[in-house]
Design an enzyme around this catalytic site. Sequence first.
Site, PDB file in Angstrom:
ATOM      1  N   CYS A 257      27.141  43.777  39.449  1.00 41.54           N
ATOM      2  CA  CYS A 257      28.478  43.200  39.275  1.00 41.54           C
ATOM      3  C   CYS A 257      28.625  42.766  37.812  1.00 41.54           C
ATOM      4  O   CYS A 257      27.913  43.268  36.937  1.00 41.54           O
ATOM      5  CB  CYS A 257      28.729  42.057  40.261  1.00 41.54           C
ATOM      6  SG  CYS A 257      27.645  40.625  40.065  1.00 41.54           S
TER       7      CYS A 257
ATOM      8  N   ASN B 191      26.223  38.849  37.690  1.00 39.81           N
ATOM      9  CA  ASN B 191      24.979  38.791  38.487  1.00 39.81           C
ATOM     10  C   ASN B 191      24.691  37.376  38.999  1.00 39.81           C
ATOM     11  O   ASN B 191      23.535  36.968  39.132  1.00 39.81           O
ATOM     12  CB  ASN B 191      23.772  39.344  37.697  1.00 39.81           C
ATOM     13  CG  ASN B 191      22.540  39.624  38.559  1.00 39.81           C
ATOM     14  OD1 ASN B 191      21.414  39.534  38.090  1.00 39.81           O
ATOM     15  ND2 ASN B 191      22.728  39.965  39.820  1.00 39.81           N
TER      16      ASN B 191
ATOM     17  N   CYS C  15      27.260  36.063  41.508  1.00 38.36           N
ATOM     18  CA  CYS C  15      28.025  35.936  42.760  1.00 38.36           C
ATOM     19  C   CYS C  15      27.838  37.156  43.665  1.00 38.36           C
ATOM     20  O   CYS C  15      27.076  37.115  44.630  1.00 38.36           O
ATOM     21  CB  CYS C  15      29.514  35.727  42.482  1.00 38.36           C
ATOM     22  SG  CYS C  15      29.887  34.163  41.649  1.00 38.36           S
ATOM     23  N   ARG C  16      28.516  38.237  43.356  1.00 43.08           N
ATOM     24  CA  ARG C  16      28.574  39.363  44.301  1.00 43.08           C
ATOM     25  C   ARG C  16      27.265  40.147  44.428  1.00 43.08           C
ATOM     26  O   ARG C  16      26.795  40.401  45.538  1.00 43.08           O
ATOM     27  CB  ARG C  16      29.725  40.300  43.905  1.00 43.08           C
ATOM     28  CG  ARG C  16      31.085  39.656  44.022  1.00 43.08           C
ATOM     29  CD  ARG C  16      32.153  40.467  43.297  1.00 43.08           C
ATOM     30  NE  ARG C  16      31.937  40.434  41.850  1.00 43.08           N
ATOM     31  CZ  ARG C  16      32.636  41.123  40.972  1.00 43.08           C
ATOM     32  NH1 ARG C  16      33.594  41.939  41.405  1.00 43.08           N
ATOM     33  NH2 ARG C  16      32.379  41.024  39.686  1.00 43.08           N
ATOM     34  N   SER C  17      26.692  40.549  43.288  1.00 42.77           N
ATOM     35  CA  SER C  17      25.502  41.419  43.411  1.00 42.77           C
ATOM     36  C   SER C  17      24.252  40.688  43.901  1.00 42.77           C
ATOM     37  O   SER C  17      23.489  41.277  44.674  1.00 42.77           O
ATOM     38  CB  SER C  17      25.240  42.208  42.124  1.00 42.77           C
ATOM     39  OG  SER C  17      24.949  41.368  41.033  1.00 42.77           O
TER      40      SER C  17
ATOM     41  N   ASP D 133      36.303  39.580  42.804  1.00 43.35           N
ATOM     42  CA  ASP D 133      35.497  38.622  42.049  1.00 43.35           C
ATOM     43  C   ASP D 133      35.901  37.208  42.483  1.00 43.35           C
ATOM     44  O   ASP D 133      37.047  36.805  42.281  1.00 43.35           O
ATOM     45  CB  ASP D 133      35.776  38.845  40.566  1.00 43.35           C
ATOM     46  CG  ASP D 133      34.910  37.971  39.676  1.00 43.35           C
ATOM     47  OD1 ASP D 133      34.300  37.018  40.188  1.00 43.35           O
ATOM     48  OD2 ASP D 133      34.862  38.250  38.468  1.00 43.35           O
TER      49      ASP D 133
HETATM   50  P1  4NP Z   1      30.005  38.088  39.611  1.00 46.64           P
HETATM   51  O1  4NP Z   1      31.071  36.943  39.281  1.00 46.64           O
HETATM   52  O2  4NP Z   1      30.318  39.261  38.702  1.00 46.64           O
HETATM   53  O3  4NP Z   1      30.251  38.408  41.041  1.00 46.64           O
HETATM   54  O4  4NP Z   1      28.634  37.500  39.342  1.00 46.64           O
HETATM   55  C1  4NP Z   1      31.306  36.451  38.005  1.00 46.64           C
HETATM   56  C2  4NP Z   1      30.467  35.525  37.449  1.00 46.64           C
HETATM   57  C3  4NP Z   1      30.701  35.019  36.199  1.00 46.64           C
HETATM   58  C4  4NP Z   1      31.804  35.437  35.489  1.00 46.64           C
HETATM   59  C5  4NP Z   1      32.652  36.379  36.030  1.00 46.64           C
HETATM   60  C6  4NP Z   1      32.395  36.882  37.280  1.00 46.64           C
HETATM   61  N1  4NP Z   1      32.079  34.887  34.218  1.00 46.64           N
HETATM   62  O5  4NP Z   1      33.140  35.191  33.650  1.00 46.64           O
HETATM   63  O6  4NP Z   1      31.258  34.130  33.683  1.00 46.64           O
END
Ligand code: 4NP
Length: 163
Positions: A14, A17, A19-21, A133
């Site tokens: 993702c 790294n 939340c989703r992945s 997201d």
């Molecule tokens: P992820 O979510 O891609 O599912 O881990 C996010 C985590 C952090 C950010 C964006 C999305 N960020 O902008 O810091």
Amino acid sequence: MREIRDVNSILFVCLGNICRSPLAEGVFRHRLGQEAPERQMIIDSAGTGDWHVGEPPDQRMRNTSLENGVSIDNLRARQFSRADFDDYDLILAMDRNNLRDILSQSSKKSARQKVMLFRNWEPGQPDSLDVPDPYFGGQQGFDEVFDIVDRTVQRLVAELTGS
Ligand code: 4NP
């Protein structure tokens, strides 16, 4: 990609790294352990961005996962790298931006063939190709991500184990 049943290593990717992945990694490991404890696989996750490298998953994602029986507390974020094209048989992008960012890092057909969208494995008719997201939203978004990831992982595990 070769036959899905021949896949021995899988990487979930993702943006951050956190939340989703990592959720997909944790739920996949959990369900594979339940369904096919004898099946040895290399399972990991990574982010296309480097902002959260070394951090545990987001507290909200950890809580949501734990409420559903899966701890992801021990995972630590790392950034996707080109070496992952060699190290993994299957690379699953959580959304279309992630897919584009991964594919921009290799022009080799053998590498690009390993990359696909995670939700391609979702049963039924997904309402979107992207796992949304949840980072900037509320708890509802985290619950929704868990549901999408769980039903998609169940199908993926079933295909991998031929069950
Ligand atoms: P992820 O979510 O891609 O599912 O881990 C996010 C985590 C952090 C950010 C964006 C999305 N960020 O902008 O810091």
